[in-house]
Design a protein around this motif. Sequence first.
Motif, short mmCIF file in Angstrom:
data_model
loop_
_atom_site.label_atom_id
_atom_site.label_comp_id
_atom_site.label_asym_id
_atom_site.label_seq_id
_atom_site.Cartn_x
_atom_site.Cartn_y
_atom_site.Cartn_z
N GLU A 240 -5.63 46.38 43.10
CA GLU A 240 -6.76 46.34 44.05
C GLU A 240 -7.71 45.17 43.74
O GLU A 240 -8.87 45.20 44.15
N GLN A 253 -6.40 51.78 48.99
CA GLN A 253 -5.95 53.17 48.96
C GLN A 253 -6.83 54.06 49.82
O GLN A 253 -6.36 55.04 50.41
N SER A 263 -4.49 52.41 39.31
CA SER A 263 -4.93 51.28 40.12
C SER A 263 -5.75 50.32 39.25
O SER A 263 -6.40 50.73 38.29
#
Length: 459
Positions: A240, A253, A263
């Motif tokens: 991310e 997400q 993540s």
Amino acid sequence: MEHRTAEEPTPRHRGFTRSNELQARLHDLVPGGAHTYARGADQYPESMAPILVRGSGCQVWDADGNCYIEYGMGLRSVTLGHGYRPVLDAVAAAIADGVSFSRPTELELLAAQDFLELVPGADMVKFAKNGSDATTAAVRLARAATGRTVIAVCDQPFFSVDDWFIGTTPMANGIPAAAVAGTARFRYNDLPSLAAVLETEAVAAVVMEAATALAEPDPGFLEGVRELCDRYRTLLVFDEMITGFRWSAGGAQAVYGVRPDLSCWGKAMGNGFPISALAGRRDLMELGGLRTDRERVFLLSTTHGPESSSLAAFRAVVREYATGDPVARMEHAGRLLADGVNAVAAELGIAEYLEVLGRPSCLIFATRDADGKPSQAYRTLFLQELLERGVLGQSFVTSAAHTEADVAQTISACREAATSYRKAIEQGSVDGLLHGRPVAPALRKHAAPRRIDTEPADA
């Protein structure tokens, strides 16, 4: 900016004397002349790589006194604007009481709470400084948790400076083949290609960006990835770095509704202050803690990970996202910019050669030659003409600080730059228009620039 018609391009007038002197000195002292390959002088037109001295909002100034509207904004790390006062005030207040201590601070707890409220799919978080630290920690954790070694990596530009990934790029010199023997590839929006890897390899983790500037997930793709990972007992890791705080405060997400096991975050978390994070399921993250009966994982342990300035900056960024909707502002600016530049290209008859593409908050520009093929030389010409007109950027990635006036000024600059671009298309080359060598990909095998047309990485 003084108005000129498309038939009267702005003459070359900006000086880069001091910037060029400083760049030469940087090459003497710093390998590559920059601390990030994507910031290198080879990424800009020859002798036109500004050395910056300050910034405010979306404007920056170089050592020669030239002012630019900046895009890309610190390799996508600045979403609120340079020198954003609420962030600076929060940092100043925090560091007045000290920066780094021998024990955790309350600020670490508060920052962790803020983060986990943004990312409800994560149970625990650990802060660091670099994105590569977080992604490599995720890989190590996945291997320990599953007892497997293979990592399935999506064919996307960049994930880490560490051996497991950078060894798969053209800059693999110095990396043992064994370090990348366990890295497999699959294609984005292609579930069969991932299934083929998972069927033939015992994969510890699937590492991917849920979306990129140019690629949104097809309906059902991310859900399919999640299902395949569950079926083959493989961990799903979302990178991310770019999507976090640019697609939404909760990352991709949150936008697409698919929960990863782990993540990795960074870039815009601190509006330019250095901070990254690894987040994920409690049962996984605890393997790097003190409350596990299993063999421990050396997850992340950094001297500067919890220093107060970046954590304070992060908390101020979170407050702004909760109250000010910066994603909507950067998307508004991006839509205006893309529509305006694409309209200019259409008006000049070069829409198939010069095009602004991508998510409104993460725009790039495609530059194609007279044969319609991606071209670094034509890209360089466009960069050159924009620099002369006060626009700096390897992309058109906006921030919440870009106003409609900034966008209008940029479109005006693009109109003049596109006139030169059209001349190059008409004559079939950039000869006589490009002043110097073309730019080159940041990740390449040899230092001497060669014609390789790829998407630049934030390396």
